[in-house]
Each structure stands twice: as C-alpha cells, then as structure tokens.
Design an enzyme around this catalytic site. Structure first.
Site: not given
Ligand code: NAD
Length: 491
Positions: A173, A248, A282, A383
């Site tokens: 997804k 992650e 991230c 963050e």
């Molecule tokens: P997000 O948590 O809003 O969304 C990530 C994914 O989760 C999306 O596909 C979203 O549709 C899905 N999602 C949202 N709510 C959900 C739920 N209730 N159940 C299941 N899936 C759900 O994050 P984002 O805004 O897309 O990404 C930014 C964040 O990701 C930042 O905090 C960043 O630090 C983190 N990040 C971490 C890494 C790492 O390697 N640690 C890498 C990239 C991004």
C-alpha cells in the site's frame, strides 16, 4: 487511469472511487488513480494468501527467486529516467535526487538477489553423534507493506526486495499521496514474470486499506514506514493475531559539530543533512549541536549558504530544493517554526514562503535556520520533517552526548571531529540505530537501517532486513533412534 493490481490483474476500486494525484510544485493534477478501500484490501490479502499457501512461489529455490529479482533490477535500471521523472512529479524532489533513488532501488533488488542465492541451512553441532541438526529460514508468509510519501519507491524496495527474496507474498500500500512509481514498479514486476498473487498493490487511505492490512488475521507480517503515532495505531491493530510487526518511524537526529572539525566540510554536510527533499527525510540532521568556540562563525557561514539555496521546480536542473509534499504538511512545518519562535528561538534565515510568483501555487517553504535553541524547546525534541534546522550551542563532549541521547527517538546521529579517540568514544556513546562519523545520511543495501527506542522495531536492509521476512526453524533428525525405556518398561 491507474488501477489496483490483485491476483495478476488490474481493477478499479470496488467502490468505483478515484483520487487525484497532485504535483506539489504547482498543485496541478498529474494523474487520477483508483481509490481502494477495505474490500479491495481484503481481495488482495486473499490473493496473497492463496499464492503463498498453494502456489509454487514459497517453494521456489533462492536461485530461482534471485533470477526474477535481478530481472526486476534490470527493468528498473532500464526505466530509470522515466521512473525518476515520475517520482519528481509526484514528490517534488529534484530529478537528480530521484535518479539517485532509482539507482539505489535497483541496487537493493540486486543485493537481495545475492542473499537469496546464498541461502543455505545452518548446520548445528548436535548433542548426539547420531543426530543431525540444522536451522533453516522459511518465508514468514503474507506480508502487508505500508509505505510513506517521502521516498516512495526506495522505501517500497527496502521491503519488497527482502520479502520476495525470502519467498513471501505481499500486499503493498503506497502512500495515498505518492502511488505513481509503486504502480509503475508493479507493472515491471508483471512484465518480468512474478507469478500471479505474489505481488498485489492496493491504493487508498491508511484508515481503510492500511488498517485492514494491520488487522487482518491472514496477514502474517506488517512492515510499516511512517509517523510514530501511526506506528502505535498499527501495532495495536496487529495484536489481534500477534502478527510480526516491523516499524520504521520518525527521528530527531542530532548532528554534532565539535570545534576541531574540518569547518568547511562540516558546514557543507550540515546542509546536506537537512535540505535534500526539503528536509522530508526521516534521518534529517535537523538538531544541529555546535561547540561554542566555532558556533558563531558556523552559524554565519551556514546562513550565507542557506540564503543561496535555489528553491524551485524539482524538474529544473538548477533547482537544489523543491516544495513540501502538501499544503497540509507545509502548515505543520509553519506551526513548528511559530512555536519555536514563541518558545524563544531566534529566526536567522527563512521562516517564510518564497515570494517568487512562479512558486505561488506550490507548497514551498524557504530553508529556515533557528538559533538559540535549547534542549527543552519543542523544536529541539520533535520531528519537523521540513527544511528547518534548529541550532543548539554546547560546551563539552559529555554535554553534546547527553543532549543528543535525551530523546524518545533513536534513528540516526552524526558528528564531526578530527580527534581519532573521540570518534571511537562518541560512536559508541550515541544511542542510535545508525551513527555517522565525519559524514551524514550514508545508506547502502548491506548496512542495516532502523531505530533504537521509539524510532522503530526491527531493521531494514542488510542481512537483518532479510531475516525480518523469515521464520527460523530447527530441524533435528535422529539417524539411529533407540527406545529410551523410562516410562512403563520393565527393569
Ligand atoms: P504516515 O504515518 O502519515 O503514513 C504512512 C503510511 O501509513 C501511509 O501509507 C498511510 O496511508 C498509512 N496509514 C496512515 N494511517 C494508518 C492507519 N491507521 N493504519 C494503517 N496505515 C495507515 O506517515 P507519512 O506522513 O507518510 O511519512 C512521514 C513519516 O514517516 C515521518 O515521521 C518520517 O520520519 C517517517 N519515515 C521514517 C523512515 C525510516 O526509515 N525510519 C523513512 C521514511 C519516513
């Protein structure tokens, strides 16, 4: 219109709904895609379950799987330019960054092909000379892969490549904001000949498609990259069948500049650590700790370089920094900066949207430098995920380490010094999943990636990243079984 890929065929969403995909550079629509929902997620899970339980995939040899992974890596390399342009249109990052991403994506598939080929049982020393003991790794089963919007295809590859190398089947997804390269990758998977049902791609919101992947008892493992709050929700939802969870999450990554650092290179890397993809990384080194003797000169040089960053369309080769992903995300970044100022930080550079009319429809925010930050301020702890550096001054190595480690996160940290002994000491003292000494944001497929503390659970990349997608089975064979005669046998 781009659709959902389930059991080897392309479908509209069961509801018929669609979503508009926006170019963050100018707010224009670049595509309309099917907006999947819970019913589509369920269909994809059934397809992946069937392919895992009945199909040949989970019984193929590592070498057979490696051949397909290499074919996929070749297809990615062959389509590098198209994929890079698509990633830039969807995310706003510069095309050059997207090209680096595509090279990394191909490298990840090649790397896991290599590990799949090497697959072999571990022979254990059996406690009896008539026994033979081996430990084998087997695919964990059906994997739900939930992806973020900042590195859409790179993050997909970190999950998809090891899952396939292990012999798992998947439902991917992508983020609802950035599905285009994941869809193109799915087409390439189809072209190189992965069997039906092994790879399924469902677009749609986290609250429906993502939540179904997290909750559904036919899913054996859920791998998620995204925000910490979403990670918590997913972990709770996954508890129903105690599925494996790999998370992650976010970070507040300290970047420490000691007074004996190579000044010019450290300034350059203070920029590199944050402003790629407008800070939506991230591991962005956005908590900049500078030792007192060089603090003022460092801030001055950094400010001058930041003012010269060319902000614009990622598709333009002269651009060094593109827009943020959405208007809503820019608002969050603006709120962070306003809060920092209200808590006593000083605005040294940026802190506003650019006034170039050509950028007015995009989600732009200028590179921003906040000085006078202190450890209690929200900007030093949370963050931001945008082009914002908060600078803190420090006076000793112990103080720098203490401040760096004083965080609920633990993803990555970096520091600059020319003192060899300090490199060893500080590398060990920092409690983070990755520590860079005299460098920043170095990733490669063999190096494990993941967070200490609330930055996540598990590791991606490296052998550890493959192990996440396997179950470890011990097989013991007795060559010469003899009765033991303990229970109920005559003396
Ligand atoms: P997000 O948590 O809003 O969304 C990530 C994914 O989760 C999306 O596909 C979203 O549709 C899905 N999602 C949202 N709510 C959900 C739920 N209730 N159940 C299941 N899936 C759900 O994050 P984002 O805004 O897309 O990404 C930014 C964040 O990701 C930042 O905090 C960043 O630090 C983190 N990040 C971490 C890494 C790492 O390697 N640690 C890498 C990239 C991004």
């Amino acid at each position: 219109m781009s659709r959902l890929y389930i059991d080897g065929a392309w479908f509209d969403a069961a509801s018929g709904e669609t979503r508009s995909i926006i170019n963050p550079f100018d707010g224009s629509e670049i595509a309309r895609v099917a907006e999947g929902g819970q019913a589509d997620a369920r269909a994809a899970i059934i397809s992946a379950r069937r392919a895992f339980d009945n199909g040949p995939w989970s019984q193929t040899t590592g070498a057979e799987r490696a051949d397909l992974l290499v074919a996929l890596a070749d297809a990615i390399a062959a389509n590098r330019e198209e994929l890079a342009r698509l990633e830039t249109t969807d995310t706003g990052k510069t095309t050059e960054e997207s090209r680096w991403d595509m090279d990394d994506v191909a490298a990840v598939f090649n790397y896991y092909a290599g590990l799949a080929r090497e697959e072999a049982p571990e022979v254990l020393e059996a406690p009896d000379p008539n026994g033979k003991s081996i430990a084998v790794r087997e695919p964990v089963g059906v994997c739900g892969l939930i992806l973020p919007w900042n590195y859409p295809l790179l993050q997909a590859s970190w999950k998809l490549a090891p899952a396939l190398a292990a012999g798992c089947t998947v439902v991917m997804k992508p983020s609802e904001l950035t599905p285009l390269t994941t869809l193109r990758l799915t087409e390439l998977c189809e072209e190189v000949g992965f069997p039906n049902g092994v790879i399924n791609t469902v677009l749609g919101p986290g609250a429906t498609v993502g939540a179904e992947l997290a909750e559904n008892h036919s899913v054996d493992l859920l791998s998620f990259t995204g925000g910490s709050q979403t990670g918590r929700t997913i972990m709770g939802a996954a508890a129903g069948n105690l599925k494996r969870v790999a998370l992650e999450l976010g970070g507040k990554n300290p970047h420490i500049i000691f007074a004996d650092a190579d000044f010019d290179v450290a300034v350059d890397y203070a920029l590199n650590a944050v402003f790629f993809h407008a800070g939506q990384i991230c591991s962005a080194g956005a908590k900049l700790l500078v030792e007192s003797p060089i603090h003022d000169a460092f801030v001055e040089t950094l400010s001058a370089r930041m003012k010269a960053i060319n902000v614009g369309n990622g598709a333009d080769p002269d651009t060094r920094m593109g827009p943020l992903i959405s208007a809503a995300h820019r608002q969050k970044v603006e709120d962070h900066v306003a809060l920092a100022l209200s808590e006593g930080a000083t605005l040294a550079v940026g802190g506003a949207r650019p006034n170039d009319p050509a950028l007015a429809n995009g989600f732009f925010y200028l590179p921003t430098l906040l000085t006078g930050c202190t450890p209690e301020m929200t900007i030093s702890r949370e963050e931001v995920f945008g082009p914002v550096i908060g600078v803190e001054r420090f006076d000793s190595e112990a103080e720098a380490i203490g401040r760096a480690n004083d965080t609920v996160y633990g993803l990555s940290a970096g520091f600059w010094t020319t003192d060899e002994a300090r490199i060893e000491r500080v590398s060990r003292a920092l409690r983070f999943g990755t520590v860079w000494a005299n460098d920043f944001n170095v990733y490669f497929p063999a190096a494990p990636w993941g967070g200490y503390n609330q930055s996540g659970i598990g590791r991606e990349l490296g052998r550890a990243g493959l192990d996440e997608y396997t179950e470890l089975k011990h097989i013991y064979r007795n060559h010469t079984p003899k009765a033991f005669g303990w229970f109920g046998a005559d003396d």
